[in-house]
Scaffold this motif. Structure first.
Motif, short mmCIF file in Angstrom:
data_model
loop_
_atom_site.label_atom_id
_atom_site.label_comp_id
_atom_site.label_asym_id
_atom_site.label_seq_id
_atom_site.Cartn_x
_atom_site.Cartn_y
_atom_site.Cartn_z
N GLU A 16 0.83 -1.21 0.00
CA GLU A 16 0.00 0.00 0.00
C GLU A 16 0.86 1.26 0.00
OE1 GLU A 16 -3.18 0.26 -0.64
OE2 GLU A 16 -3.31 -1.91 -0.75
N ALA A 17 1.94 1.28 0.79
CA ALA A 17 2.83 2.44 0.81
C ALA A 17 3.53 2.60 -0.53
CB ALA A 17 3.85 2.31 1.94
N SER A 18 3.95 1.50 -1.13
CA SER A 18 4.61 1.57 -2.44
C SER A 18 3.64 2.05 -3.51
CB SER A 18 5.18 0.20 -2.82
OG SER A 18 6.25 -0.13 -1.97
N LEU A 19 2.42 1.53 -3.48
CA LEU A 19 1.40 1.97 -4.42
C LEU A 19 1.15 3.47 -4.29
CD1 LEU A 19 -0.67 1.19 -6.58
CD2 LEU A 19 -2.26 0.66 -4.73
N ALA A 20 1.02 3.95 -3.07
CA ALA A 20 0.78 5.37 -2.85
C ALA A 20 1.94 6.21 -3.38
CB ALA A 20 0.56 5.65 -1.37
N PHE A 21 3.17 5.76 -3.18
CA PHE A 21 4.33 6.51 -3.66
C PHE A 21 4.39 6.53 -5.18
CE2 PHE A 21 8.84 6.72 -4.94
CZ PHE A 21 9.19 7.94 -4.38
N TYR A 22 4.34 5.39 -5.81
CA TYR A 22 4.50 5.33 -7.27
C TYR A 22 3.29 5.88 -8.03
CZ TYR A 22 8.91 3.01 -6.67
OH TYR A 22 10.22 2.75 -6.33
N ARG A 23 2.11 5.65 -7.51
CA ARG A 23 0.90 6.14 -8.17
C ARG A 23 0.61 7.60 -7.81
NH1 ARG A 23 -3.96 3.43 -5.75
NH2 ARG A 23 -3.40 4.95 -4.16
N ASP A 24 0.54 7.89 -6.52
CA ASP A 24 0.07 9.21 -6.08
C ASP A 24 1.16 10.27 -6.07
OD1 ASP A 24 -2.29 7.81 -5.70
OD2 ASP A 24 -1.97 7.57 -3.54
N VAL A 25 2.39 9.91 -5.76
CA VAL A 25 3.48 10.89 -5.72
C VAL A 25 4.15 11.01 -7.08
CG1 VAL A 25 5.69 11.49 -4.64
CG2 VAL A 25 3.85 10.52 -3.24
N LEU A 26 4.57 9.88 -7.67
CA LEU A 26 5.25 9.93 -8.97
C LEU A 26 4.28 10.02 -10.14
CD1 LEU A 26 8.20 7.40 -8.54
CD2 LEU A 26 8.14 9.87 -8.08
N GLY A 27 3.02 9.71 -9.93
CA GLY A 27 2.03 9.82 -11.00
C GLY A 27 2.01 8.66 -11.98
N PHE A 28 2.58 7.53 -11.60
CA PHE A 28 2.59 6.38 -12.49
C PHE A 28 1.21 5.75 -12.55
CE2 PHE A 28 7.34 4.95 -12.22
CZ PHE A 28 7.72 6.14 -12.78
#
Length: 136
Positions: A16-28
């Protein structure tokens, strides 16, 4: 010969933390999200670049490794010495500001390197090294 990079693999210890970083922060974009037993593989990639993806995978999921090897992998990940990814952007300072504001661990602010690259560095939630280069 015409080769492209299709997948790169980075371990995650908290999907969940990785998903939030890559999706929500990096925009992937999230391209795939697959669970099996208590493990989860998440495939993400930059919008508009469907040919290049990063697979966030459970570390040491290989059933052929020993428990000692699994512990060693987890120790290396925790120290940030296991995996790395370098990204590129046309707005390094703006990208840095957005990622810094997310609370990600900053390793290096935007810097002009002696070898001709301007870049910055972060750790993702797992501890993987993420470098970002200024594109010309």
């Amino acid at each position: 010969m015409n080769l492209t990079i299709h997948y790169a693999f980075l371990p995650h210890t908290d999907p969940e933390a990785s998903l939030a970083f890559y999706r929500d922060v990096l925009g992937f974009e999230v391209r795939n999200d697959v669970g099996y037993e208590d493990m989860r593989w998440i495939t993400v990639g930059p919008a508009g670049q469907p040919q290049t993806s990063v697979v966030l995978h459970p570390p040491a999921a290989d059933p052929t490794i020993t428990e000692d090897e699994r512990r060693t992998v987890l120790e290396l990940i925790a120290k940030g010495n296991y995996a790395a990814l370098t990204l590129g952007t046309d707005d390094l300072d703006g990208t840095f500001g957005k990622i810094e504001a997310s609370g990600a661990e900053v390793l290096q602010e935007p810097t002009d390197q002696d070898y001709g690259v301007r870049d910055c560095a972060f750790r993702d939630p797992t501890g993987n090294l993420i470098r970002i280069n200024q594109l010309s």
